[in-house]
Scaffold this active site. Structure first.
Site, short mmCIF file in Angstrom:
data_model
loop_
_atom_site.label_atom_id
_atom_site.label_comp_id
_atom_site.label_asym_id
_atom_site.label_seq_id
_atom_site.Cartn_x
_atom_site.Cartn_y
_atom_site.Cartn_z
N GLU A 202 0.83 -1.20 0.00
CA GLU A 202 0.00 0.00 0.00
C GLU A 202 0.86 1.24 0.00
OE1 GLU A 202 -3.29 0.85 2.91
OE2 GLU A 202 -3.03 -1.32 3.19
N CYS A 610 16.00 -25.06 40.16
CA CYS A 610 16.60 -25.49 38.91
C CYS A 610 15.71 -26.55 38.29
CB CYS A 610 17.98 -26.08 39.18
SG CYS A 610 18.68 -26.91 37.78
N CYS A 613 14.81 -30.18 31.76
CA CYS A 613 13.79 -30.85 30.96
C CYS A 613 12.46 -30.81 31.68
CB CYS A 613 14.16 -32.28 30.68
SG CYS A 613 15.79 -32.46 30.00
N HIS A 632 30.95 -18.43 32.98
CA HIS A 632 30.30 -17.31 32.33
C HIS A 632 30.02 -17.68 30.89
CE1 HIS A 632 31.84 -14.90 35.62
NE2 HIS A 632 32.96 -15.57 35.43
#
Length: 693
Positions: A202, A610, A613, A632
């Site tokens: 457009e 923690c 899965c 890190h």
DNA sequence: GGGCGCGAGTTAG
DNA sequence: CTCACCTAACTCGCGCCC
């Protein structure tokens, strides 16, 4: 929308579907002669009972209530009030009338069923068959053959297929559309070098000058322009509207669609005649809700009626809304040279199958943060306000925002705030997460926003939609970035963007702690900020790179020993190979940052919580494996790996001097860590490949 | 009372 | 076989603070 008047006995019993109107049950170009009732019934049958449907009902009820309030306010208006509002309205009308400019000739060009037409061009066998671009969950565009069945854009594919079982689905190919869009723009350029691209398909053109130069009419120009587009693109058609302003031109381009044009002369009488019978819904900016409100609260359906009820308009709406409605009634629209408006915000959101799995949600959040950051860097933008958008399993939408002291643009900075916002909402079951950044840096104002359409198309390109439409395999080589806007200079640009962003972020990182303290003292927004620390040690990054090539055999082999006895392992990870391990040692971190090709693997650590899965680990799990978290994940790694078949891993690690932690803790509401000083809690980290669970 | 921040809602395709 | 309803950008109004 609900057709029935609110107080009347509901018609639910006889034909409930008549009450269920969504955006796409409204007639669009090419949908004349559609059995509207049948479409409505099928859409209703397919939808009823779903969470989506229930939410729609909830929204409808809300709007009805709003309308009821407005009616009540109307009823309370005394003749004196109305007289007052009439003088207000008359004054506004006079002022608006004074701004009327009939000297310009605007053309609005709209490509006909653009994506579908492009697809047909590249595969002529589709010609004449009902076809839609998109997939089972959402359709981007439908060709005219399909529209005859009631199929249209923004309709979910499964409903479209019900309406038209023969419907052929073609996946979205953004690159192709951009290519053809550029061809059309080459043509527009010839008639107005400053044309305004409203989306891929457009555009608005001010052809006043061309008409003068060539001593011709808007009509002729439109005809020539459409022929030019047809030739240049090798057969795409478009429709055009010619009118004295953009508002009208847009309406006009829809009138003789497809492959037609409509001319509204630059004559006040003609314009007023045209607008008076026009349904308000035809006006850009008036959607289904506004239509509903105008009709059921004020009895306004056509533009003419806006003027007739101008006193009510002024009584019920805000100044800006009243101005807008009255200008619509007068058919006054923009005629100025298009001011390229810089964008105000930038965002990214994704839908997935609803889940309350926090690990999954944080993982999604990280993906979105990264995509947003990429977009920001592409445009060289930084902003201060971050908004988290959530859609719950019941389709309720929530947004939560924070405004920080400094401008942000990196994935890390975004995640830092975003994870806080998300955390505050838990537990929730979500089907969508989005992030928006606004409140941009002033120095970067004026950057022209790319008007490219990024709507249904983007959904089609997102992994979720692709996955739904195709097999797992095909989505592997679909890197969304491949399909993003194809600036010619893309590679150089993004590199530059990266550089700059690093340049200004790095100093901030060094001052991280003081920054946090600053913002904490000056703003109450980040109460829990102290939890998050990042550290990007070069030594560690190098260490990681040195071990980059380490290969692992199997997810299970890596994860199982970490899980210890008593945890079952999800079947879908059976046999997955850990072929892309890129961290130092065989730790949790390695597993996390590995692409488990084909299978989704996910690990998340947060405040001693923690999950692996999707299995939540007890606090002792993390405590016992403290050394594994001592690493890190450098941003470098992300950069190197972007473009491969796995995404990224973000690690937020608390790694600050003990005494600092202690001083921060004082301000913390939550209970302190059990073994302060010894532990290095990790805020959150995530991993994903491109797959669903 | 103006400016700002936040959240909800609207529109378009 | 079944399932399946998006995304980006804007605007408005409210509440808070100086």
């Amino acid at each position: 929308m609900l057709a029935m008047a609110n107080t009347e006995s509901s018609g639910d019993t006889a034909r409930p579907w008549q009450c269920y109107n969504t955006a796409y049950t409204n007639a669009k170009a090419g949908m004349e002669g559609v059995d509207k009732e049948k479409v409505q019934r099928i859409v209703y049958e397919m939808s009823k009972g779903s969470q989506y449907f229930r939410n729609e009902e909830r929204k409808e009820a809300f709007i009805r209530e709003k309308i009821e309030n407005m009616r009540a306010r109307c009823a309370k208006l005394k003749p004196a009030d109305l007289a007052h509002y009439q003088t207000v309205a008359d004054k506004i009308i006079l002022e608006l009338e004074a701004t009327r400019d009939l000297s310009r000739i605007w053309v609005h060009v709209d490509m006909d069923a653009f994506y579908a037409a492009v697809e047909t061009l590249s595969d002529p066998s589709l010609k004449g068959k009902p076809m839609a671009v998109g997939g089972m969950s959402m359709i981007s565009t439908a060709n005219y053959e399909a529209r005859r069945f009631g199929v249209r854009a923004a309709m979910p594919g499964f409903i479209a297929r019900k309406l038209c079982p023969e419907l052929i689905f073609v996946p979205t190919d953004f690159k192709k559309y951009t290519y053809y869009s550029d061809l059309t723009r080459k043509v527009f350029q010839k008639y107005d070098p400053n044309f305004v691209a409203a989306s891929l398909d457009e555009a608005y053109l001010d052809v006043t000058e061309v008409c003068k130069e060539r001593g011709t009419t808007g009509e002729e120009i439109a005809r020539e322009l459409r022929a030019g587009v047809h030739d240049e693109t090798g057969g795409l058609t478009c429709s055009a509207g010619v009118a004295p302003n953009r508002l009208l031109a847009k309406v006009c381009s829809d009138i003789n669609k497809p492959n037609g044009q409509f001319i509204l002369p630059n004559d006040r009488m003609a314009v007023m005649t045209f607008i008076s019978s026009l349904p308000v819904r035809k006006i850009g900016g008036i959607g289904k809700v506004t239509e509903h409100i105008l009709r059921d609260a004020l009895g306004i359906s056509t533009c003419e009626e806006i003027l007739q009820k101008s006193s009510y308009i002024c009584a019920l709406f805000s100044n800006s809304s009243a101005d807008f409605f009255l200008s619509v009634g007068l058919a006054i629209g923009g005629t100025d040279t298009p001011q390229v408006r810089s964008r105000r915000s930038i965002s990214n959101e994704r839908t997935f199958s609803a889940t309350g799995d926090e690990a999954f949600l944080f993982c999604k959040l990280a993906d979105i943060a990264e995509m947003l950051s990429t977009d920001l860097q592409k445009e060289g933008l930084r902003g201060r306000t971050l908004t988290l958008k959530l859609k719950t399993a019941s389709f309720e939408v929530r947004t939560r925002a924070v405004t920080s002291q400094k401008n942000i643009c990196s994935t890390e900075d975004i995640m830092k705030h975003a994870s806080k916002l998300l955390k505050a909402e838990l537990p929730v079951s979500l089907r969508l997460i989005g992030l928006r950044l606004s409140h941009f840096d002033e120095e970067k104002v004026g950057a022209p926003s790319d008007p490219t359409q990024k709507t249904l198309t983007d959904y089609m390109l997102s992994g979720d939609a692709l996955r739904k439409n195709m097999g797992d395999q095909s989505s592997l080589d679909l890197d969304p970035t491949d399909h993003c806007m194809m600036h010619v200079e893309e590679t150089c640009l993004s590199k530059d963007g990266h550089q700059t962003s690093c340049d200004y972020r790095d100093p901030l990182d060094e001052n991280h702690l003081s920054n946090l303290d600053d913002s904490k003292s000056t703003s109450g927004n980040f109460e829990e900020k102290e939890e998050i620390y990042e550290s990007t040690s070069n030594a560690n990054a190098e260490k990681m790179n040195a071990n980059d090539n380490q290969n692992e055999d199997n997810v299970q082999d890596v994860v199982r020993p970490l899980l210890g006895p008593g945890y079952s392992f999800p079947d879908q990870f059976e046999g997955s190979s850990l072929d892309r391990v890129n961290s130092v040692t065989k730790t949790l971190g390695d597993v996390a940052s590995s692409s488990v090709s084909q299978k989704k693997f996910l690990l998340w650590v947060n405040d001693y919580k923690c999950s692996i899965c999707g299995i939540e680990m007890p606090p002792s799990f993390v405590e016992e494996r403290q050394e594994h978290f001592d690493f890190h994940l450098a941003e470098k790694l992300q950069k190197e790996e972007s473009g491969t078949d796995f995404k990224t891993c973000v690690l937020k690690k608390r790694n600050v001097p003990k005494d600092h932690i202690a001083s921060q803790r004082k301000h913390k509401k939550q209970k302190p860590s059990p073994k302060e000083g010894k532990h290095i809690p990790i805020d959150a980290f995530f991993v994903k490949s491109n797959q669903n669970f």
